[in-house]
Design a protein around this motif. Structure first.
Motif, PDB file in Angstrom:
ATOM      1  N   GLU A  20     -41.241 -63.766  15.450  1.00  0.00           N
ATOM      2  CA  GLU A  20     -41.509 -65.054  16.085  1.00  0.00           C
ATOM      3  C   GLU A  20     -42.142 -65.992  15.057  1.00  0.00           C
ATOM      4  OE1 GLU A  20     -44.018 -66.603  19.951  1.00  0.00           O
ATOM      5  OE2 GLU A  20     -43.257 -64.552  19.909  1.00  0.00           O
ATOM      6  N   ASN A  21     -41.785 -67.259  15.098  1.00  0.00           N
ATOM      7  CA  ASN A  21     -42.327 -68.287  14.199  1.00  0.00           C
ATOM      8  C   ASN A  21     -42.027 -68.017  12.726  1.00  0.00           C
ATOM      9  OD1 ASN A  21     -43.592 -69.719  16.393  1.00  0.00           O
ATOM     10  ND2 ASN A  21     -45.151 -68.124  16.380  1.00  0.00           N
ATOM     11  N   LYS A  39     -41.002 -72.183  14.159  1.00  0.00           N
ATOM     12  CA  LYS A  39     -42.421 -72.473  14.272  1.00  0.00           C
ATOM     13  C   LYS A  39     -42.592 -73.690  15.155  1.00  0.00           C
ATOM     14  CE  LYS A  39     -43.447 -70.736   9.672  1.00  0.00           C
ATOM     15  NZ  LYS A  39     -43.867 -71.117   8.300  1.00  0.00           N
ATOM     16  N   ARG A  40     -43.689 -73.726  15.844  1.00  0.00           N
ATOM     17  CA  ARG A  40     -43.989 -74.847  16.740  1.00  0.00           C
ATOM     18  C   ARG A  40     -44.776 -75.915  15.999  1.00  0.00           C
ATOM     19  NH1 ARG A  40     -40.964 -71.617  18.429  1.00  0.00           N
ATOM     20  NH2 ARG A  40     -40.954 -70.674  20.481  1.00  0.00           N
TER      21      ARG A  40
END
Length: 139
Positions: free
Chosen positions: A105-106, A134-135
């Protein structure tokens, strides 16, 4: 590869065209790359995943802007030529269908896919891309 909605379901293999891709596929104009850079993407240490990279046209042409590239393609032959054309560049190439990839994740700032999205199973791939990105906001 075989998709019912492409070429009436006839099987196709882009790897058979790898040698010609290596010779003739650098087709994007300078304005294309500049537009990506102007949007704040694919530069300055960003981690970029290029799906269906083929012979690595996008990573090779944007490498100088400082992103860390990972190129993925289903065709072993395409990746063979990508590695050959990218000699001396730190680009990671992976042979795999996009839908079977499994990154943390990310993992990426940017995911690119040029002229190929119709080949993917979006029900599988889009949730994965959402997980991998990524946020962060670039603008």
């Amino acid at each position: 590869m075989k998709r019912e909605n492409i070429d009436f379901g006839k099987e196709f293999d882009w790897g058979k065209a790898s040698e010609n891709y290596a010779k003739f596929r650098d087709i994007y104009p300078a304005q294309f790359y500049q537009r990506i850079l102007d949007l704040g993407y694919c530069k300055n240490g960003q981690k970029v995943l290029d799906l269906a990279t083929g012979t690595g046209v996008l990573p090779r042409n944007m490498y100088a802007y400082g992103a860390k590239w990972t190129g993925v393609d289903i065709s072993e032959n395409q990746i063979k030529y990508a590695n050959k054309l990218s000699k001396g560049l730190d680009i990671n190439y992976i042979v795999s269908p996009a839908e079977t990839l499994d990154f943390e994740e990310n993992s990426f700032d940017v995911v690119t896919a040029c002229q190929c999205f119709m080949y993917f199973d979006k029900n599988i791939l889009l949730p994965k891309i959402h997980k991998w990105l990524k946020r962060t906001v670039i603008f």
